[in-house]
Enzyme design. Structure first.
Site, PDB file in Angstrom:
ATOM      1  NE  ARG A 217      82.974 103.460  27.570  1.00  0.00           N
ATOM      2  CZ  ARG A 217      83.222 101.708  28.303  1.00  0.00           C
ATOM      3  NH1 ARG A 217      84.645 102.096  29.090  1.00  0.00           N
ATOM      4  NH2 ARG A 217      82.003 100.351  27.811  1.00  0.00           N
TER       5      ARG A 217
ATOM      6  CB  VAL B  32      72.485 104.469  32.093  1.00  0.00           C
ATOM      7  CG1 VAL B  32      73.977 103.639  30.906  1.00  0.00           C
ATOM      8  CG2 VAL B  32      70.901 103.867  31.339  1.00  0.00           C
TER       9      VAL B  32
ATOM     10  CG  ASP C 194      82.062  92.810  31.701  1.00  0.00           C
ATOM     11  OD1 ASP C 194      81.592  93.958  31.740  1.00  0.00           O
ATOM     12  OD2 ASP C 194      80.598  92.503  32.660  1.00  0.00           O
TER      13      ASP C 194
ATOM     14  CG  ASP D  84      74.332 110.166  26.069  1.00  0.00           C
ATOM     15  OD1 ASP D  84      74.824 110.034  24.898  1.00  0.00           O
ATOM     16  OD2 ASP D  84      74.776 109.320  27.339  1.00  0.00           O
TER      17      ASP D  84
ATOM     18  NE  ARG E 271      85.571 113.447  24.661  1.00  0.00           N
ATOM     19  CZ  ARG E 271      85.845 112.218  25.375  1.00  0.00           C
ATOM     20  NH1 ARG E 271      86.303 112.030  26.702  1.00  0.00           N
ATOM     21  NH2 ARG E 271      85.688 111.193  24.563  1.00  0.00           N
TER      22      ARG E 271
ATOM     23  NE  ARG F 146      81.752 104.626  29.546  1.00  0.00           N
ATOM     24  CZ  ARG F 146      81.609 106.193  28.453  1.00  0.00           C
ATOM     25  NH1 ARG F 146      82.183 107.241  29.024  1.00  0.00           N
ATOM     26  NH2 ARG F 146      81.089 105.862  27.335  1.00  0.00           N
ATOM     27  N   PRO F 147      83.040  99.359  32.480  1.00  0.00           N
ATOM     28  CG  PRO F 147      82.704  97.443  33.476  1.00  0.00           C
ATOM     29  CD  PRO F 147      81.999  98.978  32.912  1.00  0.00           C
TER      30      PRO F 147
ATOM     31  CB  CYS G  22      85.682 107.784  31.778  1.00  0.00           C
ATOM     32  SG  CYS G  22      83.816 107.106  31.667  1.00  0.00           S
TER      33      CYS G  22
ATOM     34  CE  LYS H 294      80.480 111.981  21.965  1.00  0.00           C
ATOM     35  NZ  LYS H 294      80.199 111.411  22.674  1.00  0.00           N
ATOM     36  CG  ASN H 295      77.505 108.844  21.337  1.00  0.00           C
ATOM     37  OD1 ASN H 295      79.250 109.321  20.816  1.00  0.00           O
ATOM     38  ND2 ASN H 295      76.735 109.073  22.323  1.00  0.00           N
TER      39      ASN H 295
HETATM   40  C1  EPZ Z   1      77.852 104.874  25.263  1.00  0.00           C
HETATM   41  O1  EPZ Z   1      78.587 104.369  26.155  1.00  0.00           O
HETATM   42  C2  EPZ Z   1      77.760 106.230  24.213  1.00  0.00           C
HETATM   43  N1  EPZ Z   1      79.085 107.121  23.794  1.00  0.00           N
HETATM   44  C3  EPZ Z   1      77.808 107.160  25.509  1.00  0.00           C
HETATM   45  O2  EPZ Z   1      76.922 108.340  25.743  1.00  0.00           O
HETATM   46  C4  EPZ Z   1      76.133 106.494  26.073  1.00  0.00           C
HETATM   47  O3  EPZ Z   1      75.939 107.589  26.819  1.00  0.00           O
HETATM   48  C5  EPZ Z   1      76.131 105.258  26.327  1.00  0.00           C
HETATM   49  O4  EPZ Z   1      76.740 104.563  24.945  1.00  0.00           O
HETATM   50  C6  EPZ Z   1      74.869 104.862  26.631  1.00  0.00           C
HETATM   51  O5  EPZ Z   1      73.714 105.508  25.752  1.00  0.00           O
HETATM   52  C7  EPZ Z   1      79.186 106.674  22.242  1.00  0.00           C
HETATM   53  O6  EPZ Z   1      78.303 106.004  21.785  1.00  0.00           O
HETATM   54  C8  EPZ Z   1      80.394 106.861  21.910  1.00  0.00           C
HETATM   55  P1  EPZ Z   1      77.386 101.203  27.514  1.00  0.00           P
HETATM   56  P2  EPZ Z   1      79.102 102.974  25.474  1.00  0.00           P
HETATM   57  O7  EPZ Z   1      78.535 100.194  26.905  1.00  0.00           O
HETATM   58  O8  EPZ Z   1      79.275 102.122  24.475  1.00  0.00           O
HETATM   59  C9  EPZ Z   1      78.105  99.441  31.266  1.00  0.00           C
HETATM   60  C10 EPZ Z   1      78.112 110.559  25.228  1.00  0.00           C
HETATM   61  O9  EPZ Z   1      78.114 111.850  26.207  1.00  0.00           O
HETATM   62  N2  EPZ Z   1      78.759  97.902  31.007  1.00  0.00           N
HETATM   63  O10 EPZ Z   1      75.819 101.041  26.853  1.00  0.00           O
HETATM   64  O11 EPZ Z   1      79.984 102.975  26.483  1.00  0.00           O
HETATM   65  C11 EPZ Z   1      78.590 100.496  31.361  1.00  0.00           C
HETATM   66  O12 EPZ Z   1      79.163 100.356  32.699  1.00  0.00           O
HETATM   67  C12 EPZ Z   1      79.395 109.387  26.213  1.00  0.00           C
HETATM   68  O13 EPZ Z   1      77.772 110.994  24.212  1.00  0.00           O
HETATM   69  C13 EPZ Z   1      78.959  96.803  31.267  1.00  0.00           C
HETATM   70  O14 EPZ Z   1      78.823  97.006  32.535  1.00  0.00           O
HETATM   71  O15 EPZ Z   1      77.407 102.933  26.744  1.00  0.00           O
HETATM   72  C14 EPZ Z   1      77.770 100.829  31.657  1.00  0.00           C
HETATM   73  O16 EPZ Z   1      77.559 101.565  32.907  1.00  0.00           O
HETATM   74  C15 EPZ Z   1      78.391 108.793  27.721  1.00  0.00           C
HETATM   75  N3  EPZ Z   1      79.832  96.313  30.206  1.00  0.00           N
HETATM   76  C16 EPZ Z   1      76.400 100.594  30.878  1.00  0.00           C
HETATM   77  O17 EPZ Z   1      76.608  99.497  30.443  1.00  0.00           O
HETATM   78  C17 EPZ Z   1      80.150  96.494  29.657  1.00  0.00           C
HETATM   79  O18 EPZ Z   1      80.841  95.621  28.761  1.00  0.00           O
HETATM   80  C18 EPZ Z   1      76.873 101.678  29.157  1.00  0.00           C
HETATM   81  O19 EPZ Z   1      77.188 101.188  29.137  1.00  0.00           O
HETATM   82  C19 EPZ Z   1      79.829  97.572  28.664  1.00  0.00           C
HETATM   83  C20 EPZ Z   1      79.450  98.723  28.924  1.00  0.00           C
END
Ligand code: EPZ
Length: 415
Positions: free
Chosen positions: A90, A326, A122, A304, A396, A119-120, A114, A18-19
């Site tokens: 997202r 995380v 920024d 995950d 999902r 999950r900002p 969520c 999926k990812n």
């Molecule tokens: C991806 O989400 C995955 N989703 C998530 O899988 C996975 O848990 C996550 O990466 C971490 O491995 C997809 O690939 C579709 P991040 P993503 O940006 O990209 C913070 C599942 O169960 N952050 O690495 O949203 C954020 O708040 C899902 O399959 C910022 O602060 O993850 C979080 O605490 C759930 N600012 C951390 O980083 C930003 O601009 C990790 O987020 C972006 C992220």
């Protein structure tokens, strides 16, 4: 509905990731040519992403039998990702990169929070500003536009190795003017799959899978064919199902390298794991040894897989400590597991789990994708019947989860 107590045994075929497929579908927006995506998983999130790119001008056809998607975008007819789609998923935010790259502008709803955290985005936006995009906020949307009509290659440093930010910026940099380097980039295998696809389209990307990715911008990219990589989190979840039920399961269509941190922890818990080229065999133990786990970006232990391991440790011979570094609120499964008799103490991002020798079936509720998976795992080993409500969360990210488990001998059905 699950009747617990049956050790799983047999062979299961893992679906594709999926990812990995979600950013790859978004990347198809970069070209007017046809892209062929093979091995697609039948997941709700894939349908939502296809709906979104269609609303932006992509022509999407699916051949379900062949498990193939054909996507071509002669021209972008829109550049807005609406709130109702972004709030449902997202990953919709990943269309920002290709819209900026190809149209030089985008209007994307800010993803709401969520269950697992705020999950900002920024880091995505800061990166695009470094690439000469102008970002404006208003009414729950961001409006971005490349100041000169085309993004400019630049050095981007990510404060956190965000998977989504790395993917968005990677796609955006492909058509930028000049070179981009993304530093402190995420190195998850899904990033490598995306980079492989983009390079097949004619992009010039180096370093995917490491913490520094360099992209030499090109004027255009063409169509490509790509088979999606196996889903390492589905594989990890089914490995844990074999472990928690004391079963003996062979998983096919896996990349053992992607599962190193999960395999290492299962071995540490006394579970037998043996690796083949593209398969893994897991033999469970009646009660695993307790573990200390901290989730980290790849190649650390994946966030995950955290919920699934909390369920596994609920029956360990001793006390385990699992720290979620995380996401700030990814323990929604704990309350539900407590209802099944699990002894878990929570303190901010740390769960202390006192293993006990059995769990009781109960009516529980899935709050998010991986929490739901953890509840299924607990139900597979619990005494009596477990009912997991709101199972749509699980659909999902897991294709035909009950069929896969039934074929391994589980007494599970969807009602
Ligand atoms: C991806 O989400 C995955 N989703 C998530 O899988 C996975 O848990 C996550 O990466 C971490 O491995 C997809 O690939 C579709 P991040 P993503 O940006 O990209 C913070 C599942 O169960 N952050 O690495 O949203 C954020 O708040 C899902 O399959 C910022 O602060 O993850 C979080 O605490 C759930 N600012 C951390 O980083 C930003 O601009 C990790 O987020 C972006 C992220």
């Amino acid at each position: 509905m699950i009747k617990g107590g049956k050790p799983l045994s047999g062979t299961v075929q893992i679906s594709s990731s999926k990812n990995a497929i979600l950013p790859i579908i978004s990347a198809c927006l970069l070209t007017a040519d046809e892209c062929i995506i093979k091995n697609i998983p039948g997941l709700d999130d894939v349908s939502v992403m296809c709906e979104l790119v269609s609303s932006l001008g992509a022509r999407v056809e699916a051949n379900i039998q062949e498990r193939e998607l054909y996507i071509s975008t002669p021209e972008l007819t829109g550049h807005t990702a609406p709130y109702d789609l972004v709030s449902r998923m997202r990953a919709s935010f990943l269309v920002l990169g290709p819209l900026l790259a190809r149209a030089g502008k985008a209007k994307v709803a800010l993803p709401g929070g969520c269950p697992i955290g705020t999950r900002p985005v920024d880091l995505h936006l800061k990166g695009f500003e470094a690439m000469d995009a102008q970002i404006e906020y208003g009414n729950g949307y961001i409006e971005a536009k490349a100041r000169t009509g085309r993004l400019k290659g630049s050095r981007v440093y990510l404060d956190f190795p965000s998977v989504g930010a790395t993917e968005n910026l990677l796609i955006g940099a492909v058509l930028a003017e000049g070179c981009t380097s993304i530093e402190n980039a995420a190195s998850e295998p899904e990033i490598v799959d995306l980079a492989n696809f983009l390079n097949k389209m004619g992009a010039r990307i180096k370093g995917a899978g490491t913490d520094t990715i360099t992209i030499e911008g090109v004027d255009r990219v063409h169509g490509a064919e790509h088979a999606i990589m196996p889903d390492r989190i589905e594989a990890g979840t089914l490995m844990t199902a074999a472990a928690i039920t004391g079963g003996d399961v062979i998983l096919k269509n896996v990349v053992p390298d992607h599962l190193k941190p999960v395999t290492a922890k299962l071995l540490e818990a006394g579970i037998e794991v043996s690796e083949g080229l593209s398969e893994i065999r897991v033999k469970g133990a009646p009660r695993p040894a307790p573990l200390n786990i901290k989730t980290h970006p790849f190649p650390g232990f994946p966030t995950d897989m955290q919920a699934q391991f909390v369920a596994l440790m609920a029956k360990a011979q001793g006390t385990s400590v699992i720290v979620e570094t995380v996401f700030e609120n990814r323990f929604m499964h704990v309350n539900e597991l407590r209802r099944m008799g699990a002894k878990i103490r929570l303190d901010a991002r740390t769960a202390v789990i006192e293993g006990c020798d059995s769990l009781e079936g109960a009516r529980v509720r899935a709050t998010d994708l991986r929490a739901g998976a953890a509840l299924i795992l607990a139900g597979l080993t619990a005494r009596g019947t477990t009912e997991v409500l709101d199972s749509h969360h699980i659909d999902r990210g897991y294709e035909f989860i009950e069929n896969k488990l039934q074929r391994l001998g589980a007494d599970i059905k969807r009602v």
